[in-house]
Scaffold this motif. Structure first.
Motif, PDB file in Angstrom:
ATOM      1  N   ARG A   1      -0.902  11.872  17.937  1.00  0.00           N
ATOM      2  CA  ARG A   1      -1.114  13.273  17.946  1.00  0.00           C
ATOM      3  C   ARG A   1      -2.482  13.674  18.104  1.00  0.00           C
ATOM      4  O   ARG A   1      -3.217  13.215  17.899  1.00  0.00           O
ATOM      5  CB  ARG A   1      -0.701  13.726  16.731  1.00  0.00           C
ATOM      6  N   ARG A   2      -2.531  14.767  19.070  1.00  0.00           N
ATOM      7  CA  ARG A   2      -3.725  15.480  19.319  1.00  0.00           C
ATOM      8  C   ARG A   2      -3.348  16.942  18.888  1.00  0.00           C
ATOM      9  O   ARG A   2      -2.214  17.657  18.674  1.00  0.00           O
ATOM     10  CB  ARG A   2      -4.318  15.494  20.767  1.00  0.00           C
ATOM     11  N   GLY A   3      -4.591  17.579  18.476  1.00  0.00           N
ATOM     12  CA  GLY A   3      -4.380  19.154  17.939  1.00  0.00           C
ATOM     13  C   GLY A   3      -4.896  19.430  16.729  1.00  0.00           C
ATOM     14  O   GLY A   3      -5.752  18.428  16.048  1.00  0.00           O
ATOM     15  N   ILE A   4      -4.945  20.494  16.140  1.00  0.00           N
ATOM     16  CA  ILE A   4      -5.409  20.901  14.795  1.00  0.00           C
ATOM     17  C   ILE A   4      -4.716  20.722  13.559  1.00  0.00           C
ATOM     18  O   ILE A   4      -3.343  20.509  13.906  1.00  0.00           O
ATOM     19  CB  ILE A   4      -6.010  22.406  14.863  1.00  0.00           C
ATOM     20  N   LEU A   5      -5.181  20.437  12.543  1.00  0.00           N
ATOM     21  CA  LEU A   5      -4.352  20.133  11.308  1.00  0.00           C
ATOM     22  C   LEU A   5      -3.094  21.291  11.078  1.00  0.00           C
ATOM     23  O   LEU A   5      -2.218  20.909  10.681  1.00  0.00           O
ATOM     24  CB  LEU A   5      -5.285  19.993  10.103  1.00  0.00           C
ATOM     25  N   LYS A   6      -3.626  22.602  11.045  1.00  0.00           N
ATOM     26  CA  LYS A   6      -2.820  23.588  10.841  1.00  0.00           C
ATOM     27  C   LYS A   6      -1.521  23.518  11.661  1.00  0.00           C
ATOM     28  O   LYS A   6      -0.372  23.534  11.109  1.00  0.00           O
ATOM     29  CB  LYS A   6      -3.565  25.035  11.010  1.00  0.00           C
ATOM     30  N   THR A   7      -1.571  23.359  13.012  1.00  0.00           N
ATOM     31  CA  THR A   7      -0.575  23.498  13.799  1.00  0.00           C
ATOM     32  C   THR A   7       0.410  22.308  13.654  1.00  0.00           C
ATOM     33  O   THR A   7       1.736  22.219  13.772  1.00  0.00           O
ATOM     34  CB  THR A   7      -0.823  23.690  15.127  1.00  0.00           C
ATOM     35  N   THR A   8      -0.214  20.919  13.251  1.00  0.00           N
ATOM     36  CA  THR A   8       0.447  19.635  13.143  1.00  0.00           C
ATOM     37  C   THR A   8       1.193  20.061  11.893  1.00  0.00           C
ATOM     38  O   THR A   8       2.447  19.391  12.002  1.00  0.00           O
ATOM     39  CB  THR A   8      -0.594  18.620  13.085  1.00  0.00           C
TER      40      THR A   8
ATOM     41  N   PRO B   1     -10.976  27.715  -6.686  1.00  0.00           N
ATOM     42  CA  PRO B   1     -11.368  26.906  -7.729  1.00  0.00           C
ATOM     43  C   PRO B   1     -12.585  26.012  -7.498  1.00  0.00           C
ATOM     44  O   PRO B   1     -13.248  25.759  -8.294  1.00  0.00           O
ATOM     45  CB  PRO B   1      -9.974  26.116  -7.845  1.00  0.00           C
ATOM     46  N   SER B   2     -12.827  25.764  -6.315  1.00  0.00           N
ATOM     47  CA  SER B   2     -14.200  25.229  -6.041  1.00  0.00           C
ATOM     48  C   SER B   2     -15.313  26.060  -6.062  1.00  0.00           C
ATOM     49  O   SER B   2     -16.531  25.733  -5.767  1.00  0.00           O
ATOM     50  CB  SER B   2     -14.161  24.574  -4.545  1.00  0.00           C
ATOM     51  N   GLY B   3     -15.084  27.282  -6.199  1.00  0.00           N
ATOM     52  CA  GLY B   3     -16.208  28.313  -6.343  1.00  0.00           C
ATOM     53  C   GLY B   3     -16.562  28.927  -4.876  1.00  0.00           C
ATOM     54  O   GLY B   3     -17.678  29.711  -5.020  1.00  0.00           O
ATOM     55  N   GLY B   4     -15.917  28.694  -3.998  1.00  0.00           N
ATOM     56  CA  GLY B   4     -16.367  29.421  -2.436  1.00  0.00           C
ATOM     57  C   GLY B   4     -15.509  30.557  -2.199  1.00  0.00           C
ATOM     58  O   GLY B   4     -14.498  30.432  -3.012  1.00  0.00           O
ATOM     59  N   LYS B   5     -15.938  31.390  -1.256  1.00  0.00           N
ATOM     60  CA  LYS B   5     -15.443  32.613  -1.131  1.00  0.00           C
ATOM     61  C   LYS B   5     -14.403  32.096   0.164  1.00  0.00           C
ATOM     62  O   LYS B   5     -14.914  31.568   1.106  1.00  0.00           O
ATOM     63  CB  LYS B   5     -16.547  33.541  -0.450  1.00  0.00           C
ATOM     64  N   ILE B   6     -13.146  32.594  -0.217  1.00  0.00           N
ATOM     65  CA  ILE B   6     -12.064  32.199   0.671  1.00  0.00           C
ATOM     66  C   ILE B   6     -12.169  32.736   1.995  1.00  0.00           C
ATOM     67  O   ILE B   6     -12.264  34.074   1.962  1.00  0.00           O
ATOM     68  CB  ILE B   6     -10.802  32.102   0.029  1.00  0.00           C
ATOM     69  N   VAL B   7     -11.845  32.089   3.143  1.00  0.00           N
ATOM     70  CA  VAL B   7     -12.008  32.666   4.505  1.00  0.00           C
ATOM     71  C   VAL B   7     -10.652  32.793   5.087  1.00  0.00           C
ATOM     72  O   VAL B   7     -10.166  31.835   4.982  1.00  0.00           O
ATOM     73  CB  VAL B   7     -13.059  31.907   5.551  1.00  0.00           C
ATOM     74  N   ARG B   8     -10.465  33.749   5.857  1.00  0.00           N
ATOM     75  CA  ARG B   8      -9.296  33.696   6.813  1.00  0.00           C
ATOM     76  C   ARG B   8      -9.774  33.547   8.176  1.00  0.00           C
ATOM     77  O   ARG B   8     -10.615  34.276   8.659  1.00  0.00           O
ATOM     78  CB  ARG B   8      -8.307  35.200   6.413  1.00  0.00           C
ATOM     79  N   VAL B   9      -9.045  32.766   8.740  1.00  0.00           N
ATOM     80  CA  VAL B   9      -9.043  32.624  10.174  1.00  0.00           C
ATOM     81  C   VAL B   9      -7.805  32.769  11.175  1.00  0.00           C
ATOM     82  O   VAL B   9      -6.760  32.719  10.528  1.00  0.00           O
ATOM     83  CB  VAL B   9      -9.845  31.192  10.724  1.00  0.00           C
ATOM     84  N   GLU B  10      -7.894  32.804  12.194  1.00  0.00           N
ATOM     85  CA  GLU B  10      -6.666  32.960  13.153  1.00  0.00           C
ATOM     86  C   GLU B  10      -6.742  31.496  13.969  1.00  0.00           C
ATOM     87  O   GLU B  10      -7.869  31.332  14.613  1.00  0.00           O
ATOM     88  CB  GLU B  10      -6.767  33.990  14.035  1.00  0.00           C
ATOM     89  N   LEU B  11      -5.678  30.565  13.921  1.00  0.00           N
ATOM     90  CA  LEU B  11      -5.542  29.473  14.568  1.00  0.00           C
ATOM     91  C   LEU B  11      -4.407  29.250  15.508  1.00  0.00           C
ATOM     92  O   LEU B  11      -3.127  29.151  14.792  1.00  0.00           O
ATOM     93  CB  LEU B  11      -5.864  28.234  13.721  1.00  0.00           C
ATOM     94  N   ALA B  12      -4.534  29.302  16.784  1.00  0.00           N
ATOM     95  CA  ALA B  12      -3.330  29.312  17.677  1.00  0.00           C
ATOM     96  C   ALA B  12      -2.252  30.105  17.226  1.00  0.00           C
ATOM     97  O   ALA B  12      -1.086  30.098  17.182  1.00  0.00           O
ATOM     98  CB  ALA B  12      -2.818  27.820  17.669  1.00  0.00           C
TER      99      ALA B  12
END
Length: 266
Positions: free
Chosen positions: A144-151, A241-252
């Protein structure tokens, strides 16, 4: 849908359908008269889930195949109890009604067993199937090729994973949703992390009632319980829960949420 399957299996099996109301013909695959004729007097003997589909097995051998798509909901109760929402289809189980709501894109199709298998033939295996070993999981990803989200949300690879669970799986595995699948597959360690994250998130979500926004029936305190447990999904700008600020992105064309502290490109 697994939560719906479990709860409804305790409520509607072997109870005759005494009434059928169709308010939106586009939600079914036959004319209304045929739909009613094939359902009145029948019973549901078994409820099955395949991916995001819920299949009502009728005592006649027929099937009702439900896909809620985006925004669809179910409610079981009386006319007085039902939420103030647009109802496309009602099935009356001898006094208690199952309401199918929000089926703007969803459907409830009347099919034979053979037609059901044909309609769902391209679905990939369910990650929670007891036969889904690490080896079989790895084999589904190889080449498979591509990104994790769409897979993860590709129903032909694995069935039943949607936007919410894919983001939660990526978080637990520690990979960004934009990570390249081919990079993950090259590392047995990374594939194993993804496998265990998938199993963990889906089992947790099932145990906690999924993330549907509304109870299935009066007194239902389980449905939607996982919504409060999401680590990153739909929590843009909040702290993970890991202490980071959650980011929103658009993927495909799909929104994805991740924590840059916990997750890194594979």
């Amino acid at each position: 849908m697994e939560n719906y399957r479990m709860l409804l299996s305790k409520q509607i099996l072997d109870i005759p359908i005494t009434g059928v109301t169709v308010n939106r013909v586009k939600s079914i695959n036959t004319d209304v008269d045929t739909f009613e004729k094939h359902l009145l007097g029948t019973t549901v003997v078994y409820l099955e889930r395949r991916g995001k589909h819920l299949i009502f097995h009728l005592n006649t051998g027929g099937r009702l195949v439900l896909h809620l798509m985006l925004g669809g909901l179910l409610y079981l109760g009386t006319e007085e109890q039902r939420p103030n929402r647009t109802v496309q289809i009602e099935l009356d189980f001898s006094g208690v009604k199952l309401y199918f709501m929000g089926l703007r894109l969803g459907y409830l199709h009347l099919l034979t067993a053979k037609e059901t298998d044909e309609a769902l033939s391209e679905l990939g295996p369910d990650p929670l199937d007891h036969r889904m070993t690490l080896e079989k999981f790895t084999a589904r990803l190889k080449g498979r090729r591509g990104i994790l989200k769409t897979t993860l949300v590709n129903q032909q690879i694995f069935s039943g994973i949607g936007n919410c669970y894919s983001d939660e799986i990526a978080y637990i595995a520690g990979f960004t949703p934009g990570s390249k699948v081919q990079n993950i597959v090259q590392s047995p360690e990374k594939v194993e992390k993804l496998y265990h994250a998938t199993q963990s998130v889906l089992r947790e979500a099932t145990a906690q009632g999924g993330y549907m926004e509304m109870p299935l029936m009066e007194g239902d305190t389980l449905t939607g319980g996982f919504d409060q447990q999401c680590r990153v999904y739909d929590r843009e700008g909040e702290q993970s829960p890991s202490g980071g600020k959650i980011v929103r992105v658009e993927l495909a064309g799909k929104k994805a949420f991740y924590c840059p502290v916990q997750q890194h490109d594979a």
